[in-house]
Enzyme design. Structure first.
Site, short mmCIF file in Angstrom:
data_model
loop_
_atom_site.label_atom_id
_atom_site.label_comp_id
_atom_site.label_asym_id
_atom_site.label_seq_id
_atom_site.Cartn_x
_atom_site.Cartn_y
_atom_site.Cartn_z
N GLY A 55 0.82 -1.22 0.00
CA GLY A 55 0.00 0.00 0.00
C GLY A 55 0.85 1.26 0.00
O GLY A 55 1.96 1.28 0.53
N ARG A 66 1.10 -5.84 -4.96
CA ARG A 66 1.16 -6.73 -3.80
C ARG A 66 1.59 -8.16 -4.15
O ARG A 66 1.38 -9.07 -3.36
CB ARG A 66 -0.22 -6.79 -3.13
CG ARG A 66 -0.58 -5.54 -2.36
CD ARG A 66 -1.66 -5.81 -1.33
NE ARG A 66 -2.10 -4.59 -0.67
CZ ARG A 66 -1.47 -4.05 0.36
NH1 ARG A 66 -0.41 -4.63 0.86
NH2 ARG A 66 -1.93 -2.94 0.89
N ASP A 107 5.05 -7.69 5.22
CA ASP A 107 5.01 -8.77 4.23
C ASP A 107 6.03 -8.54 3.12
O ASP A 107 6.67 -9.48 2.64
CB ASP A 107 3.61 -8.89 3.62
CG ASP A 107 2.61 -9.46 4.63
OD1 ASP A 107 3.03 -10.27 5.49
OD2 ASP A 107 1.42 -9.10 4.57
N LYS A 163 8.24 0.62 5.39
CA LYS A 163 7.13 1.46 4.96
C LYS A 163 5.82 0.89 5.45
O LYS A 163 5.66 -0.33 5.44
CB LYS A 163 7.12 1.49 3.42
CG LYS A 163 5.88 2.06 2.82
CD LYS A 163 5.18 1.12 1.82
CE LYS A 163 4.50 -0.07 2.44
NZ LYS A 163 3.54 -0.75 1.59
N THR A 164 4.92 1.63 5.92
CA THR A 164 3.50 1.30 6.05
C THR A 164 2.83 2.33 6.94
O THR A 164 3.33 2.67 8.01
CB THR A 164 3.21 -0.12 6.61
OG1 THR A 164 1.79 -0.26 6.73
CG2 THR A 164 3.84 -0.42 7.96
N ASP A 197 0.37 1.78 8.58
CA ASP A 197 -0.20 1.08 9.74
C ASP A 197 0.64 1.26 11.01
O ASP A 197 0.14 1.08 12.11
CB ASP A 197 -0.33 -0.42 9.45
CG ASP A 197 -1.27 -0.70 8.29
OD1 ASP A 197 -1.87 0.26 7.78
OD2 ASP A 197 -1.39 -1.87 7.89
P1 FBP Z 1 0.88 -2.10 3.63
O1 FBP Z 1 0.91 -3.08 4.75
O2 FBP Z 1 1.27 -2.68 2.34
O3 FBP Z 1 1.65 -0.87 3.97
O4 FBP Z 1 -0.61 -1.60 3.40
C1 FBP Z 1 -1.37 -1.21 4.47
C2 FBP Z 1 -2.76 -0.78 4.08
O5 FBP Z 1 -2.81 0.60 3.76
C3 FBP Z 1 -3.72 -1.13 5.21
O6 FBP Z 1 -3.82 -0.08 6.12
C4 FBP Z 1 -4.98 -1.44 4.46
O7 FBP Z 1 -5.81 -2.34 5.15
C5 FBP Z 1 -4.49 -2.07 3.19
O8 FBP Z 1 -3.23 -1.50 2.94
C6 FBP Z 1 -5.37 -1.82 2.01
O9 FBP Z 1 -4.89 -2.55 0.95
P2 FBP Z 1 -5.21 -2.24 -0.57
O10 FBP Z 1 -4.43 -1.01 -0.95
O11 FBP Z 1 -4.70 -3.44 -1.29
O12 FBP Z 1 -6.68 -2.04 -0.68
#
Ligand code: FBP
Length: 543
Positions: free
Chosen positions: A80, A144, A175, A201-202, A204
């Site tokens: 993300g 992803r 991941d 990065k994230t 979260d």
């Molecule tokens: P990452 O773990 O890849 O940083 O992504 C986190 C996130 O933004 C979460 O907060 C959210 O649940 C998810 O990605 C959403 O995923 P997508 O962009 O595939 O809809």
């Protein structure tokens, strides 16, 4: 189209680096201590025989200054979006060119699939500079894809060898960094000398430990959401008629909800980790919310703001068990080609006892959302589950049963994607640039399987400390798609100290007193002490 004045101003924002990088060519890494893995040592060692047990490293200045040949490095954005990713690439680019002006940086397009397919874009100064201090990941795109099968690993190796890469930088969350070390191990095993480095990065905020104090993007996301929550609070006390249920992005841990609560003081904030510890059922949560609505209504406050972390659904014990069971069921081949209605029927016929009753209790919309495909890493896509609407519905029902005489007009919001791609805060912009430099420094020192780490983040950027963390030292085994897999352990909210303790101390008064805070938009200009201010949870971490 002409650039907005803000975009032009942001491109000119001056980035500062940790002092150590004034002498990049002389930066070396020294051993701090030996490491293993978080748990499951034997299994993880057998999966990563070449990279298990690397030492933890911190950067220092070597006495001799070396000259370096040109480096060839590839970079990929994974998972993300998180504001600041472009600055990691620009920091990496600038560092490689500083080491040798003939160095090359190639970007793999649209995430790890770009490595498998050899889909690249050669990055030059003019192109990367146009993305300086901008949000999002559009410079090279993201994805992803999980590199896991022998075929995918083989294709990745082939791409890396064809491009003659000295290094590969994987910018990603838990991941994606797991992906990075799997690939690093495969390369060593196959005699390939390319070094693989991860960057934390994230939004979260769950890729965090003693050394990695914060993943990038968290600060910008929380400031963006807090601006919007503050606006809702202002709206709520103006109109005095709506109760806003705000679901906040952040897949598992509740760091985002906690940070936003500390910034805005809403009437109620769920912290998923606490819900799990208190073993709260959907019924209990509904009762607590209905009590709050009633109590506020008695004071003529028929409005409010409630924050719900998107991961909450996975932490309610009855839902946790249900989701674990569904993960195993959905990994079975008999579910792969079924449409959603057929899947619901099949699940109904398979589940038993409490699991079946929990499933049946849920509105059909939520049942369907729980059966949506898992992401390539086996995670439930919690951003697609309308938890805020679930509780609006259960609280409305509960209030009806109580013969509630006040007014309850709930409004649903989801603050998610809009927090991931805005202009990075000054903190994230500076932090990311330093992370890019760190990745380059690790590669130049011939290190692989490490995560770039910059810490002491509460100090002035010049004093930030630079480290290399062995990715394997962050790993344990977890169930994914019905099987035990090595993954980086997520950092959850610690209920015993720091930010949570501060939140706990104040939350009761925030329930009734409307101590709303209105942080407003991210501040880019003015006193660096204010504009560069890191997240509250970081400031409170040792309190
Ligand atoms: P990452 O773990 O890849 O940083 O992504 C986190 C996130 O933004 C979460 O907060 C959210 O649940 C998810 O990605 C959403 O995923 P997508 O962009 O595939 O809809």
């Amino acid at each position: 189209m002409t650039e907005s004045p803000l975009l032009s101003a942001r491109k000119n924002y001056q980035l500062h680096l940790p002092e150590i990088f004034e002498n990049l060519a002389s930066v070396c890494f020294e051993k701090e201590k030996d490491t293993s893995s978080v748990s499951d040592l034997e299994e993880i060692q057998s999966l990563f025989p070449h990279l298990f047990g690397l030492p933890l490293l911190s950067a220092n200045i070597a006495k001799d200054k070396k000259d370096f040949p040109p480096f060839r490095v590839g970079v990929v954005l994974s998972g993300g979006q998180a504001a600041g990713g472009h600055n990691v690439i620009i920091g990496l680019f600038d560092a490689l060119k500083t080491l040798n002006p003939d160095s090359h940086l190639v970007g793999f397009l649209n995430g790890p699939s770009g490595i498998i397919e050899g889909n690249i874009h050669e990055l030059d100064r003019e192109f990367v500079s146009s993305y300086r201090n901008t949000g999002g990941f559009d410079l090279i795109g993201s994805g992803r894809t999980k590199i896991e099968t022998e075929e995918q690993l083989k294709s990745s190796l082939q791409t890396i060898q064809e491009l003659k890469l000295d290094g590969l930088v994987v910018i990603g969350g838990d991941d994606s960094n797991t992906n990075a070390v799997v690939l690093a191990e495969y390369l060593v095993k196959n005699g390939c000398t390319t070094k693989v480095i991860g960057v934390p990065k994230t939004i979260d905020g769950d890729l965090r430990n003693k050394y990695v104090e914060m993943s990038f993007g968290f600060d910008t996301a929380c400031k963006t959401y807090s601006e919007m929550i503050g606006n809702l609070e202002r709206d709520a006390i103006s109109a005095k008629k709506y109760t806003h249920f705000v679901k906040l992005m952040g897949r598992s841990a509740s760091h985002i909800a906690l940070e936003c609560a500390l910034q805005t003081h809403p009437n109620y904030t769920f912290i998923s980790e606490e819900v799990l510890e208190r073993k709260l059922t959907i019924k209990c949560i509904t009762k607590e919310l209905a009590d709050l609505v009633e109590e506020r209504s008695k004071m003529k406050k028929n409005y409010g703001v409630i924050l719900i972390p998107e991961g909450l659904i996975e932490f309610i014990p009855e839902m946790k068990s249900l989701i674990e069971e569904l993960n195993t069921l959905l990994a079975g081949s008999e579910f792969t080609s079924l449409d959603p209605s057929a899947s619901i029927d099949k699940v109904r016929n398979t589940l038993k006892g409490d699991l079946l009753s929990t499933f049946e209790f849920l509105p059909e919309g939520i049942q369907k959302q729980l059966l949506l495909d898992r992401d390539p890493h086996g995670n439930v896509q919690v951003s697609h589950i309308n938890t805020e609407k679930l509780f609006m519905e259960t609280v409305s029902k509960e209030l009806k049963q109580r013969d509630f005489k006040g007014s309850f007009s709930p409004v649903a919001h989801f603050f998610g994607y809009e927090g991931r791609a805005g202009f990075p805060s000054n903190f994230d912009a500076t932090y990311c640039y330093a992370l890019g430099y760190t990745a380059a420094a690790l590669i130049k020192e011939g290190l692989s399987g490490y995560m770039a780490c910059v810490n002491h983040l509460l100090e002035d950027a010049k004093k930030w400390r630079v480290m290399g963390i062995p990715i394997i030292s962050l790993m344990n085994l977890e169930m994914r798609k019905g099987k035990k897999k090595p993954v980086i352990q997520k950092a959850l909210v610690d209920l015993n100290k720091g930010p949570f303790a501060t939140f706990k101390k104040h939350r009761k008064s925030w329930m009734i007193a409307d101590d709303y805070q209105f942080p407003g938009p991210i501040q880019f200009f003015g006193d660096p002490q204010i504009t560069g201010r890191p997240p509250e949870v970081l400031k409170l971490k040792d309190s």
